[in-house]
Design an enzyme around this catalytic site. Structure first.
Site, mmCIF file in Angstrom:
data_model
loop_
_atom_site.group_PDB
_atom_site.id
_atom_site.type_symbol
_atom_site.label_atom_id
_atom_site.label_comp_id
_atom_site.label_asym_id
_atom_site.label_seq_id
_atom_site.Cartn_x
_atom_site.Cartn_y
_atom_site.Cartn_z
ATOM 1 N N ILE A 86 -8.083 -18.535 -38.640
ATOM 2 C CA ILE A 86 -8.375 -17.436 -37.732
ATOM 3 C C ILE A 86 -9.732 -17.745 -37.098
ATOM 4 C CG2 ILE A 86 -9.234 -16.029 -39.657
ATOM 5 C CD1 ILE A 86 -8.518 -13.520 -37.991
ATOM 6 N N GLY A 103 -12.294 -9.890 -34.135
ATOM 7 C CA GLY A 103 -11.745 -10.270 -35.438
ATOM 8 C C GLY A 103 -11.012 -9.117 -36.107
ATOM 9 N N LYS A 104 -11.570 -7.931 -35.989
ATOM 10 C CA LYS A 104 -10.932 -6.730 -36.548
ATOM 11 C C LYS A 104 -9.564 -6.509 -35.893
ATOM 12 C CE LYS A 104 -11.649 -1.756 -36.933
ATOM 13 N NZ LYS A 104 -12.571 -0.634 -36.666
ATOM 14 N N TYR A 134 -14.139 -10.157 -44.479
ATOM 15 C CA TYR A 134 -12.861 -9.948 -45.166
ATOM 16 C C TYR A 134 -12.967 -8.818 -46.187
ATOM 17 C CZ TYR A 134 -11.399 -14.231 -42.888
ATOM 18 O OH TYR A 134 -11.096 -15.177 -41.947
#
Length: 174
Positions: A96, A108-109, A142
Site C-alpha cells: 500500500i 491512506g485512511k 495501522y
C-alpha cells in the site's frame, strides 16, 4: 476528496512497475545499504516479475486516482498468494503506497476503508499485512486503524535480513 479505485490488468504492467519502484525507493532507500537496495529493486520491480504478479489469479493490484491523477496503489493476496498466513478466510495487504506528493492528505485512511470493503465482499474474516519494525510512522497508522501485531517474519532487502511486524485487522468488527 473523491478517490477512484481501478483494478489493474496486464496492460498496466509498466505503469505499475514504475509506481511500485518509485514509491518503494522514496519510502526506504535512505534507510538501506545502497548495494543491497539496488539488488532488491532490480529483482522486485523487474517488468517480468510485475507481469507474473498481475497474472496470478490470487493477487489483485489497484491503482488509486484523485481527480484523474494517479496517487498510489495497493496489492491484495488471497489463498496461496499470501506470504505467511494462507488461510482461506484471510486476505493479505502486501503493498500500500501513496506517492510522496500526495502523502499527509488523509488518502491512506481512504485506501484502507476501500480495502476493508473489498475484503468484506470477498467474505474474509481477517485482513493482515507486514510492516517493517523500523517504520514507526506506518505502525502507528495501522494501530490507529485497528490493526494489532500478532507475529513477525524476516524480510530481505538484498542480503540484509530485516524484521517485519505482522499486523491483523478483525473484519468482524466492521
Amino acid at each position: 476528496m473523491e478517490l477512484t479505485f481501478t483494478k489493474c490488468s496486464l496492460k498496466d504492467a509498466e505503469q505499475l512497475r514504475l509506481i511500485s519502484e518509485q514509491t518503494f525507493v522514496n519510502a526506504f532507500e535512505k534507510d538501506n545499504d545502497p548495494a543491497d537496495f539496488k539488488d532488491y529493486i532490480e529483482k522486485a520491480f523487474a517488468f517480468n516479475k510485475i507481469k507474473s504478479e498481475l497474472l496470478n489469479a490470487n493477487s489483485e493490484f489497484y491503482f488509486v486516482f484523485r481527480n484523474d491523477m494517479l496517487v498510489g496503489y495497493f496489492k491484495l493476496n488471497v489463498l496461496s498468494a499470501q506470504s505467511d498466513v494462507k488461510r482461506a478466510d484471510s486476505i493479505e495487504l502486501e503493498r500500500i503506497y501513496v506517492l510522496k506528493e500526495y502523502q499527509n492528505l488523509g488518502l491512506g485512511k481512504q485506501f484502507l476503508h476501500h480495502i476493508k470493503n473489498i475484503a468484506l465482499i470477498k467474505n474474509k474474516k481477517m485482513l493482515w499485512l507486514g510492516v517493517w519494525e523500523e517504520n514507526a510512522r506506518a505502525i502507528k497508522f495501522y494501530e490507529r486503524h485497528g490493526f494489532q501485531k500478532f507475529d513477525t517474519h524476516p524480510y530481505f532487502i538484498g542480503s540484509d535480513e530485516q524484521t517485519d511486524w505482522l499486523m491483523q485487522f478483525d473484519l468482524s468488527t466492521l
